[in-house]
Enzyme design. Structure first.
Site, PDB file in Angstrom:
ATOM      1  N   GLU A 103      12.526  -4.375  -6.505  1.00 45.32           N
ATOM      2  CA  GLU A 103      11.330  -4.516  -7.338  1.00 45.32           C
ATOM      3  C   GLU A 103      11.649  -4.228  -8.799  1.00 45.32           C
ATOM      4  O   GLU A 103      11.238  -4.966  -9.702  1.00 45.32           O
ATOM      5  CB  GLU A 103      10.251  -3.554  -6.839  1.00 45.32           C
ATOM      6  CG  GLU A 103       9.015  -3.483  -7.710  1.00 45.32           C
ATOM      7  CD  GLU A 103       8.091  -2.336  -7.321  1.00 45.32           C
ATOM      8  OE1 GLU A 103       6.867  -2.538  -7.336  1.00 45.32           O
ATOM      9  OE2 GLU A 103       8.596  -1.236  -7.007  1.00 45.32           O
ATOM     10  N   THR A 144       3.161   8.798  -8.467  1.00 49.16           N
ATOM     11  CA  THR A 144       4.526   8.426  -8.118  1.00 49.16           C
ATOM     12  C   THR A 144       5.161   9.411  -7.144  1.00 49.16           C
ATOM     13  O   THR A 144       6.263   9.175  -6.655  1.00 49.16           O
ATOM     14  CB  THR A 144       5.380   8.328  -9.402  1.00 49.16           C
ATOM     15  OG1 THR A 144       4.657   7.578 -10.380  1.00 49.16           O
ATOM     16  CG2 THR A 144       6.687   7.602  -9.148  1.00 49.16           C
ATOM     17  N   GLY A 203       0.813  -1.209   0.000  1.00 48.38           N
ATOM     18  CA  GLY A 203       0.000   0.000   0.000  1.00 48.38           C
ATOM     19  C   GLY A 203       0.846   1.258   0.000  1.00 48.38           C
ATOM     20  O   GLY A 203       1.256   1.742   1.066  1.00 48.38           O
TER      21      GLY A 203
END
Length: 392
Positions: free
Chosen positions: A250, A136, A128
């Site tokens: 990521e 962003t 979250g």
């Protein structure tokens, strides 16, 4: 299958992981994914198979029930999932979200959550961060967590929180102090682990967002949701720093996924071109078909080197902000170019669901935007690497 050149130079353990993932994915062919796509259903059986085989726990240390391997191993898993025509987006978040607990959680928190995440008893798939008003611009997030006694009371909203309906835990970034109170925009943000099983219906509401891809993404609303103070990771107010390293991981892993996508598109195009007969000969004899495929292959191999470099530097503990961003951007661009080439090679058949090209075409397009857009990566490189003025 088009083999990786010089694959013999790869760590044998990584090669074995690749082969095992390919074998697992063979049990989930295109028909499986097409049916899920048409019904907008989550690939529960696929995720369970990956979990049972231990692939979602490759980054979790052995002492907590994982494999204790590095980012290169995780990247290999996700690359081969995509290269096999499957979709790792259903479960990739667990790999990089888990790192925040591992690096910044205390001993009790690690012992409480990591073994159950490794075994699959707990699913950590929800992250979250993004909000409707900030995109962003993470430092502008408005979700607040106010401490009252032994709990924090959370109010706000998150968007594009994928897999929230299929996760037991959420890693939540919320503001515990205003920028004025904290002294800067980057201070005053804190990270929490939210037990969604307890929170859902008790201050947390999840609303699915239907999109052009079967990505299981949602909006999540918090209305006086209680989070135990013991679920705060690390120090209050240092959450933004904590998630940055996870974001770098990521981007490397998304880069690996899109390399896998690109290789799937290239193989698909080669196979189709070699077998498609027009005017009495295979269309692969035409340079108009050959050259775009060869160009996509060259672009993919170059991007793959950047992904490998970023993963290697990450494992060495280096600052990989630039490398992670470049890896994600170059790999995503390679996959999108390969997708366009593959669709063009197939002609009208590329639009037919049974070929899987249109599904993968839609899926890989996402990574021109998520988890960070190409323009923001270019802005980062211009400012932080090339020393140019901030442009936004």
């Amino acid at each position: 299958m088009i083999l990786n050149r010089h694959a013999d130079e790869e760590d044998p353990q990584i090669t074995q992981i690749r082969q095992s993932v390919i074998a697992l994915c063979a049990n989930f062919p295109g028909e499986y994914w097409r049916e899920l796509d048409s019904k907008r259903e989550y690939p529960t059986a696929f995720v369970k198979a990956l979990t049972d085989a231990g692939y979602l726990a490759v980054l979790i240390p052995e002492e907590y029930g994982g494999s204790g391997l590095g980012l290169n191993a995780a990247a290999a898993v996700l690359e081969e999932i995509q290269r096999s025509g499957c979709n790792g987006a259903a479960c990739h978040a667990q790999m990089y979200i888990m790192g925040t607990i591992l690096r910044h959680g205390n001993a009790a928190q690690k012992a409480k959550w990591l073994p159950k995440i490794a075994s699959g008893e707990l699913r950590l798939q929800a992250f979250g961060v993004s909000e409707p008003s900030n995109g962003t611009d993470t430092l502008s997030l408005k979700t607040r967590a106010v401490k009252k006694g032994d709990h924090y009371i959370v109010n706000g909203q998150k968007i594009w929180t994928s897999r929230a309906e299929h996760s037991d835990l959420m890693l939540l970034l919320a503001r515990t102090a205003t920028p004025e109170e904290a002294g800067s925009r980057s201070a005053g943000l804190s990270v929490f682990v939210v037990d969604m099983r307890e929170a859902l219906g008790n201050g947390m509401t999840i609303k699915p967002i239907r999109t052009m891809v079967n990505h299981s993404t949602t909006q999540v609303f918090f209305d006086d949701m209680k989070v135990p103070a013991e679920n705060l990771l690390g120090e209050e107010g240092r959450g933004f720093r904590y998630i940055l390293t996870g974001m770098n991981a990521e981007r490397v892993l998304i880069g690996a996924e899109t390399i896998g996508d690109a290789r799937w598109f290239i193989q698909k195009a080669v196979d189709y071109a070699n077998n498609r007969q027009v005017f009495g000969r295979p269309i692969s004899m035409n340079q108009g078909i050959q050259f775009p495929i060869a160009k996509a292959y060259a672009q993919t191999e170059a991007a793959s080197l950047m992904v490998q470099k970023a993963a290697r530097l990450y494992e060495q503990g280096k600052d990989i902000g630039a490398e992670a961003n470049m890896a994600k951007m170059l790999a995503a661009e390679a996959s999108w170019a390969a997708a366009d080439m593959c669709l063009q090679t197939h002609g009208g058949y590329g639009f037919a669901e049974e070929y899987d090209v249109e599904r993968k075409f839609r899926e890989t397009r996402l990574y021109q935007i998520a988890p960070i857009s190409t323009n923001l990566i270019l802005s980062y490189l211009a400012e932080h690497v090339l020393g140019m003025p901030r442009s936004y």
